[in-house]
Design a protein around this motif. Structure first.
Motif, mmCIF file in Angstrom:
data_model
loop_
_atom_site.group_PDB
_atom_site.id
_atom_site.type_symbol
_atom_site.label_atom_id
_atom_site.label_comp_id
_atom_site.label_asym_id
_atom_site.label_seq_id
_atom_site.Cartn_x
_atom_site.Cartn_y
_atom_site.Cartn_z
ATOM 1 N N THR A 32 -36.119 -29.551 37.948
ATOM 2 C CA THR A 32 -35.566 -28.695 36.899
ATOM 3 C C THR A 32 -35.196 -29.479 35.645
ATOM 4 N N SER A 33 -35.214 -30.812 35.719
ATOM 5 C CA SER A 33 -34.887 -31.614 34.531
ATOM 6 C C SER A 33 -36.079 -31.750 33.589
ATOM 7 N N LYS A 34 -37.250 -31.250 34.026
ATOM 8 C CA LYS A 34 -38.456 -31.315 33.185
ATOM 9 C C LYS A 34 -38.998 -29.900 32.986
ATOM 10 N N GLY A 325 -34.906 -40.013 40.588
ATOM 11 C CA GLY A 325 -34.183 -38.810 40.184
ATOM 12 C C GLY A 325 -32.854 -39.120 39.565
ATOM 13 N N GLY A 326 -32.433 -40.407 39.614
ATOM 14 C CA GLY A 326 -31.262 -40.858 38.862
ATOM 15 C C GLY A 326 -29.930 -40.333 39.325
ATOM 16 N N ASN A 327 -29.422 -40.768 40.499
ATOM 17 C CA ASN A 327 -28.076 -40.386 40.926
ATOM 18 C C ASN A 327 -27.052 -40.909 39.922
ATOM 19 N N ILE A 341 -37.044 -35.728 56.383
ATOM 20 C CA ILE A 341 -36.598 -35.396 55.022
ATOM 21 C C ILE A 341 -35.086 -35.559 54.930
ATOM 22 N N ILE A 342 -34.629 -36.163 53.833
ATOM 23 C CA ILE A 342 -33.197 -36.279 53.582
ATOM 24 C C ILE A 342 -32.859 -35.465 52.336
ATOM 25 N N SER A 343 -31.814 -34.649 52.451
ATOM 26 C CA SER A 343 -31.315 -33.870 51.315
ATOM 27 C C SER A 343 -29.953 -34.419 50.931
ATOM 28 N N THR A 344 -29.698 -34.538 49.624
ATOM 29 C CA THR A 344 -28.433 -35.098 49.162
ATOM 30 C C THR A 344 -27.851 -34.249 48.032
ATOM 31 N N GLY A 345 -26.535 -34.301 47.915
ATOM 32 C CA GLY A 345 -25.860 -33.602 46.828
ATOM 33 C C GLY A 345 -24.481 -34.189 46.631
ATOM 34 N N GLY A 346 -23.941 -34.038 45.412
ATOM 35 C CA GLY A 346 -22.628 -34.609 45.155
ATOM 36 C C GLY A 346 -22.050 -34.170 43.834
ATOM 37 N N LEU A 347 -21.389 -35.112 43.182
ATOM 38 C CA LEU A 347 -20.615 -34.784 41.994
ATOM 39 C C LEU A 347 -21.465 -34.548 40.755
ATOM 40 N N ASP A 348 -22.719 -35.048 40.741
ATOM 41 C CA ASP A 348 -23.530 -34.850 39.531
ATOM 42 C C ASP A 348 -24.250 -33.503 39.521
ATOM 43 N N ARG A 349 -23.985 -32.664 40.549
ATOM 44 C CA ARG A 349 -24.423 -31.259 40.589
ATOM 45 C C ARG A 349 -25.935 -31.080 40.802
ATOM 46 N N TYR A 350 -26.591 -32.122 41.280
ATOM 47 C CA TYR A 350 -28.019 -32.039 41.576
ATOM 48 C C TYR A 350 -28.248 -32.041 43.087
ATOM 49 N N LEU A 351 -29.179 -31.212 43.529
ATOM 50 C CA LEU A 351 -29.719 -31.288 44.881
ATOM 51 C C LEU A 351 -31.007 -32.101 44.810
ATOM 52 N N ARG A 352 -31.126 -33.108 45.669
ATOM 53 C CA ARG A 352 -32.337 -33.917 45.725
ATOM 54 C C ARG A 352 -32.821 -34.013 47.161
ATOM 55 N N THR A 353 -34.125 -33.992 47.343
ATOM 56 C CA THR A 353 -34.707 -34.209 48.668
ATOM 57 C C THR A 353 -35.719 -35.340 48.575
ATOM 58 N N TYR A 354 -35.771 -36.152 49.639
ATOM 59 C CA TYR A 354 -36.645 -37.314 49.676
ATOM 60 C C TYR A 354 -37.383 -37.380 51.007
ATOM 61 N N ASP A 355 -38.513 -38.064 50.981
ATOM 62 C CA ASP A 355 -39.214 -38.446 52.200
ATOM 63 C C ASP A 355 -38.508 -39.689 52.745
ATOM 64 N N ILE A 356 -38.040 -39.638 53.993
ATOM 65 C CA ILE A 356 -37.260 -40.751 54.542
ATOM 66 C C ILE A 356 -38.092 -42.023 54.642
ATOM 67 N N SER A 357 -39.343 -41.896 55.040
ATOM 68 C CA SER A 357 -40.156 -43.085 55.323
ATOM 69 C C SER A 357 -40.462 -43.902 54.072
ATOM 70 N N ASN A 358 -40.833 -43.244 52.957
ATOM 71 C CA ASN A 358 -41.217 -43.995 51.760
ATOM 72 C C ASN A 358 -40.259 -43.789 50.573
ATOM 73 N N GLU A 360 -39.861 -41.389 48.661
ATOM 74 C CA GLU A 360 -40.433 -40.616 47.555
ATOM 75 C C GLU A 360 -39.604 -39.349 47.347
ATOM 76 N N ILE A 361 -39.270 -39.039 46.089
ATOM 77 C CA ILE A 361 -38.504 -37.826 45.817
ATOM 78 C C ILE A 361 -39.426 -36.614 45.924
ATOM 79 N N LEU A 362 -38.958 -35.590 46.646
ATOM 80 C CA LEU A 362 -39.758 -34.382 46.853
ATOM 81 C C LEU A 362 -39.335 -33.259 45.920
ATOM 82 N N ALA A 363 -38.032 -33.174 45.652
ATOM 83 C CA ALA A 363 -37.548 -32.108 44.767
ATOM 84 C C ALA A 363 -36.220 -32.515 44.155
ATOM 85 N N LYS A 364 -35.971 -32.014 42.946
ATOM 86 C CA LYS A 364 -34.723 -32.274 42.223
ATOM 87 C C LYS A 364 -34.324 -30.987 41.513
ATOM 88 N N VAL A 365 -33.164 -30.434 41.907
ATOM 89 C CA VAL A 365 -32.755 -29.126 41.393
ATOM 90 C C VAL A 365 -31.319 -29.201 40.879
#
Length: 438
Positions: A32-34, A325-327, A341-358, A360-365
């Motif tokens: 969503t940042s692009k 994705g710039g935490n 898959i790892i999903s993360t979220g916190g104080l910067d108000r972004y949801l991010r998902t990554y491939d655990i093995s490499n 690689e960012i899969l989504a940034k919302v």
């Protein structure tokens, strides 16, 4: 037309600012940042309660048997929602007897017993039997031994009834909460207190004093049990608010058998990666990183003391950071889905998902709300038709790379077949020559 594989994900995210939850449906490549990037398929508010606010915000969520969403809220309420209902219909609320200052720190599902367990900072633990969706049994309250508060509480997924806890100046303890099977009769009968009798079976001991003979402070922030179980003991892992990761084997004494400094900031979350030889930690700054428990650099952490000179300590090897994705703030919500898959979220108000093995960012919302917990409900690959003219250069290169690999494999197969035929022909010739000599 080429067939492209799109990873579609459904993720629930707490909305600390409103007390509700957001459902996010997005696919691989969402950002969503692009403006020109792929956008989420849908974002909607769910689980809104009358009068919901920051004071009643959801802190933890669990997917219970793919049937119910169980959420623990500030104020001591446990709300149950129908996962199979499009709008996540509220089906029941449990109001637990706690003080206004007490805060839930852990929510655990014990699906084999149809039970969820919620623990609070005060050391109060409530066992709730959902009774197959009837919700007609009262929760059982248990007070953990000791008068100190806790900031971590976890079950041993490999042995029923075994839990571990710890907190500020309260070192890790293993507690047997119950023995046997939790049945409906336990909740209906008068032997509740007899069945749930918490017993401390191990208490960790602090590491030795430092080079200045000062006692290291204690503040447990996370605990994980290893599947490997020593005979007559347990092996577990802790993280601390002082950036340390420690491994314990209860058959080798009360002090940790390994003690690693992995970061300068307090560790907030601790999870196994795709194996128990690797962990993923997040801190209060902006780091989400993967470390190896098998590869250790014995002199990686260095500090200087005026009296003792340079001091080196062992550090588990950093395998990489989930930094795409710039935490920009503390990551307090982390969810591992299917060890992939790892999903993360916190104080910067972004949801991010990554491939655990490499990594690689899969989504940034961007969601516009602070996040305390994330929960991925579903992830599936879908094939979609995509005109070759609209494909990006990277995708074209990947497709061409796969074609080359397939072609090379066919050529190698052909070469091997030709080689075997040649060898077979040579053997036949040798046999014929032997026959003629005889």
């Amino acid at each position: 037309m080429e067939k492209a594989v799109a990873l579609e994900m459904k993720i629930l995210v707490t909305s600390d600012d409103t007390g509700a939850v957001k459902e996010v449906v997005c696919s691989r490549g969402t950002d969503t940042s692009k403006q020109d990037a792929k956008q989420p398929k849908s974002i909607k508010n769910i689980c809104s309660e009358p009068g919901a606010s920051v004071r009643t915000r959801v802190l933890h969520m669990v997917n219970f048997k793919s049937t119910f969403l169980v959420a623990s809220r500030l104020g001591g309420s446990i709300t149950i929602y129908d996962l199979n209902h499009e709008e996540y219909e509220l089906v029941h609320t449990y109001q637990l007897a706690i003080s206004n200052e007490d805060k839930p720190i852990s929510l655990i599902e014990l699906e084999e017993f149809d039970v969820v367990v919620v623990a609070f900072e005060s050391g109060k633990v409530f066992v709730i039997n959902l009774n197959k969706g009837n919700f007609d049994l009262d929760p059982i309250e248990i007070q953990l031994p000791g008068k100190k508060g806790i900031s971590a509480f976890i079950n041993n997924p490999h042995e029923a009834g075994i839990f571990a806890c710890g907190g500020k100046e309260n070192d890790a303890r293993i507690i047997r909460l119950f023995e046997g099977e939790i049945t409906k009769d336990v909740f209906e009968g008068g032997n509740k207190q007899e069945f749930f009798q918490p017993e401390v079976i191990f208490t960790a001991r602090n590491v030795k004093n430092d080079h200045l003979d000062l006692r290291p402070p204690i503040w447990i922030s996370g605990i994980l049990f290893f599947e490997e179980k020593p005979k007559d003991g347990y092996k577990f892992l802790t993280s601390t608010r002082y950036g340390q990761v420690r491994i314990y084997d209860t058959t080798h004494g009360k002090r940790p058998i390994q003690d690693y400094k992995v970061c300068e900031k307090p560790i907030v979350t601790l999870n196994f990666a795709d194996s128990e030889e690797e962990i993923i930690v997040s801190d209060t700054h902006n780091v989400v990183a993967k470390y190896s428990l098998a590869q250790i650099d014995s002199k990686a952490f260095k500090t200087h003391s005026a009296s003792a000179g340079e001091i080196t300590k062992p550090v588990s090897k950093l395998l990489g950071k989930f930094s795409a994705g710039g935490n920009t703030g503390a990551i307090v919500g982390v969810n591992i889905f299917d060890d992939e898959i790892i999903s993360t979220g916190g104080l910067d108000r972004y949801l991010r998902t990554y491939d655990i093995s490499n990594r690689e960012i899969l989504a940034k919302v961007y969601l516009g709300v602070q996040i305390s917990d994330v929960l991925m409900l579903d992830s599936e690959d879908e094939e979609e038709e995509e005109p070759e003219s609209e494909m990006g250069d990277k995708r074209k290169k990947n497709i061409e790379k796969r074609r080359r690999k397939a072609l090379e494999a066919e050529e190698n197969e052909s070469d091997e077949e030709e080689l075997w035929n040649q060898l077979e022909e040579n053997n036949k010739t040798k046999i014929e020559k032997k026959k003629r000599r005889i």
